[in-house]
Design a protein around this motif. Structure first.
Motif, PDB file in Angstrom:
ATOM      1  N   THR A 285       0.908  -1.124  -0.188  1.00  0.00           N
ATOM      2  CA  THR A 285       0.110  -0.150  -0.113  1.00  0.00           C
ATOM      3  C   THR A 285       0.856   1.234  -0.037  1.00  0.00           C
ATOM      4  O   THR A 285       1.892   1.354   0.874  1.00  0.00           O
ATOM      5  CB  THR A 285      -1.121   0.049   1.321  1.00  0.00           C
ATOM      6  N   LEU A 286       0.515   2.151  -0.897  1.00  0.00           N
ATOM      7  CA  LEU A 286       1.102   3.379  -0.892  1.00  0.00           C
ATOM      8  C   LEU A 286       0.215   4.589  -0.662  1.00  0.00           C
ATOM      9  O   LEU A 286      -0.731   4.868  -1.065  1.00  0.00           O
ATOM     10  CB  LEU A 286       1.580   3.758  -2.361  1.00  0.00           C
ATOM     11  N   VAL A 287       0.590   5.291   0.505  1.00  0.00           N
ATOM     12  CA  VAL A 287      -0.272   6.436   1.172  1.00  0.00           C
ATOM     13  C   VAL A 287       0.679   7.705   0.780  1.00  0.00           C
ATOM     14  O   VAL A 287       1.576   7.909   1.199  1.00  0.00           O
ATOM     15  CB  VAL A 287      -0.318   6.198   2.632  1.00  0.00           C
ATOM     16  N   ALA A 288      -0.384   8.843   0.364  1.00  0.00           N
ATOM     17  CA  ALA A 288       0.131  10.174   0.193  1.00  0.00           C
ATOM     18  C   ALA A 288      -0.347  11.001   1.051  1.00  0.00           C
ATOM     19  O   ALA A 288      -1.665  11.210   1.181  1.00  0.00           O
ATOM     20  CB  ALA A 288      -0.210  10.486  -1.438  1.00  0.00           C
ATOM     21  N   ASN A 289       0.475  11.564   2.177  1.00  0.00           N
ATOM     22  CA  ASN A 289      -0.109  12.571   2.993  1.00  0.00           C
ATOM     23  C   ASN A 289       0.186  13.842   2.830  1.00  0.00           C
ATOM     24  O   ASN A 289      -0.037  14.869   3.534  1.00  0.00           O
ATOM     25  CB  ASN A 289       0.604  12.040   4.337  1.00  0.00           C
ATOM     26  N   ARG A 290       0.561  14.070   1.398  1.00  0.00           N
ATOM     27  CA  ARG A 290       1.098  15.339   1.195  1.00  0.00           C
ATOM     28  C   ARG A 290      -0.001  15.719   0.124  1.00  0.00           C
ATOM     29  O   ARG A 290      -0.213  15.359  -0.855  1.00  0.00           O
ATOM     30  CB  ARG A 290       2.306  15.240   0.310  1.00  0.00           C
ATOM     31  N   PRO A 291      -0.520  17.021   0.405  1.00  0.00           N
ATOM     32  CA  PRO A 291      -1.407  17.625  -0.559  1.00  0.00           C
ATOM     33  C   PRO A 291      -0.886  17.640  -2.180  1.00  0.00           C
ATOM     34  O   PRO A 291       0.392  18.186  -2.066  1.00  0.00           O
ATOM     35  CB  PRO A 291      -1.806  18.989   0.021  1.00  0.00           C
ATOM     36  N   ASP A 292      -1.624  17.538  -3.138  1.00  0.00           N
ATOM     37  CA  ASP A 292      -1.114  17.776  -4.556  1.00  0.00           C
ATOM     38  C   ASP A 292      -0.924  19.317  -4.460  1.00  0.00           C
ATOM     39  O   ASP A 292      -1.629  20.099  -3.988  1.00  0.00           O
ATOM     40  CB  ASP A 292      -2.103  17.356  -5.436  1.00  0.00           C
TER      41      ASP A 292
ATOM     42  N   GLU B 198      -3.495  -3.335   3.366  1.00  0.00           N
ATOM     43  CA  GLU B 198      -2.532  -4.494   3.074  1.00  0.00           C
ATOM     44  C   GLU B 198      -1.113  -4.099   3.732  1.00  0.00           C
ATOM     45  O   GLU B 198      -0.883  -2.993   3.052  1.00  0.00           O
ATOM     46  CB  GLU B 198      -2.774  -4.980   1.706  1.00  0.00           C
ATOM     47  N   LYS B 199      -0.376  -4.583   4.160  1.00  0.00           N
ATOM     48  CA  LYS B 199       0.603  -4.249   4.601  1.00  0.00           C
ATOM     49  C   LYS B 199       2.068  -4.994   3.969  1.00  0.00           C
ATOM     50  O   LYS B 199       1.626  -6.178   3.570  1.00  0.00           O
ATOM     51  CB  LYS B 199       0.764  -4.343   6.244  1.00  0.00           C
ATOM     52  N   PRO B 200       3.034  -4.559   3.965  1.00  0.00           N
ATOM     53  CA  PRO B 200       3.442  -3.330   4.561  1.00  0.00           C
ATOM     54  C   PRO B 200       2.991  -2.159   3.937  1.00  0.00           C
ATOM     55  O   PRO B 200       2.949  -2.106   2.680  1.00  0.00           O
ATOM     56  CB  PRO B 200       4.921  -3.280   4.882  1.00  0.00           C
ATOM     57  N   VAL B 201       3.069  -1.059   4.337  1.00  0.00           N
ATOM     58  CA  VAL B 201       2.463   0.338   4.062  1.00  0.00           C
ATOM     59  C   VAL B 201       3.682   1.126   3.784  1.00  0.00           C
ATOM     60  O   VAL B 201       4.431   1.148   4.765  1.00  0.00           O
ATOM     61  CB  VAL B 201       1.363   1.066   5.043  1.00  0.00           C
ATOM     62  N   LEU B 202       3.796   1.895   2.732  1.00  0.00           N
ATOM     63  CA  LEU B 202       4.970   3.033   2.581  1.00  0.00           C
ATOM     64  C   LEU B 202       3.990   4.448   2.647  1.00  0.00           C
ATOM     65  O   LEU B 202       3.144   4.472   1.382  1.00  0.00           O
ATOM     66  CB  LEU B 202       5.499   2.830   1.503  1.00  0.00           C
ATOM     67  N   ALA B 203       4.205   5.133   3.399  1.00  0.00           N
ATOM     68  CA  ALA B 203       3.496   6.541   3.608  1.00  0.00           C
ATOM     69  C   ALA B 203       4.732   7.631   3.193  1.00  0.00           C
ATOM     70  O   ALA B 203       5.812   7.455   3.846  1.00  0.00           O
ATOM     71  CB  ALA B 203       2.882   6.732   4.817  1.00  0.00           C
ATOM     72  N   PHE B 204       4.215   8.609   2.384  1.00  0.00           N
ATOM     73  CA  PHE B 204       5.117   9.630   2.098  1.00  0.00           C
ATOM     74  C   PHE B 204       4.682  11.045   2.304  1.00  0.00           C
ATOM     75  O   PHE B 204       3.315  11.327   1.975  1.00  0.00           O
ATOM     76  CB  PHE B 204       5.836   9.581   0.817  1.00  0.00           C
ATOM     77  N   CYS B 205       5.376  11.973   2.554  1.00  0.00           N
ATOM     78  CA  CYS B 205       4.855  13.426   2.453  1.00  0.00           C
ATOM     79  C   CYS B 205       6.245  14.062   1.953  1.00  0.00           C
ATOM     80  O   CYS B 205       6.914  13.646   1.395  1.00  0.00           O
ATOM     81  CB  CYS B 205       4.440  13.917   3.767  1.00  0.00           C
ATOM     82  N   ARG B 206       6.337  15.444   2.323  1.00  0.00           N
ATOM     83  CA  ARG B 206       7.446  16.315   1.888  1.00  0.00           C
ATOM     84  C   ARG B 206       8.739  15.658   2.515  1.00  0.00           C
ATOM     85  O   ARG B 206       9.753  15.630   1.803  1.00  0.00           O
ATOM     86  CB  ARG B 206       7.286  17.727   2.345  1.00  0.00           C
TER      87      ARG B 206
END
Length: 142
Positions: free
Chosen positions: A31-38, A87-95
């Protein structure tokens, strides 16, 4: 790509590129999670491009933008639900990866002793000691 493992369920990273997504999939992330606003910052990759790469590489894509420096309890709730259900593992990113770490830490504080949360964040390269009062508040939400 600068991936920083917090635990077996989640790692965080500073801004990733379209090309980094294939590497994340190769490393086993699901799973890929974007915590950064476009368009948070001029020149950052478009989230639509990263989403396309995620889908091309068989990753679940979650767009969960959070304003830098303004993590709300609702953001923490949503992040916790995502961790639980993804589903894991998760990779979350931001700036820089800090926002993702803050979201994880505030959620983790609800079920995990603060010293363990601080240690995991520190081992990943993030000093979240300034969150101590808010983590204490979150621990009462158990």
């Amino acid at each position: 790509m600068d991936i920083r493992k917090i635990d077996d369920t989640i790692s965080v990273a500073p801004q990733i590129t379209y090309e980094d997504v294939a590497e994340a999939a190769r490393l086993g992330f699901r799973t890929l999670v974007a915590n950064r606003p476009d368009k948070e910052e001029f020149g950052q990759p478009a989230m639509a491009d990263i989403e396309a790469a995620a889908l091309e590489n068989g990753l679940t894509w979650i767009y969960m933008p959070v304003q830098s420096g303004n993590v709300t309890d609702e953001d923490v709730d949503r992040f916790g639900e995502m961790i639980r259900d993804s589903e894991k593992p998760v990779l979350a990113f931001c700036r820089s990866g800090t926002r993702c770490t803050v979201l994880w830490a505030l959620n983790a504080a609800r079920t995990t002793p603060a010293r363990e949360v601080f240690s995991k964040a520190r081992n990943a390269g993030y000093d979240i000691s300034g969150l101590a009062p808010r983590m204490e508040q979150q621990s009462r939400n158990r």
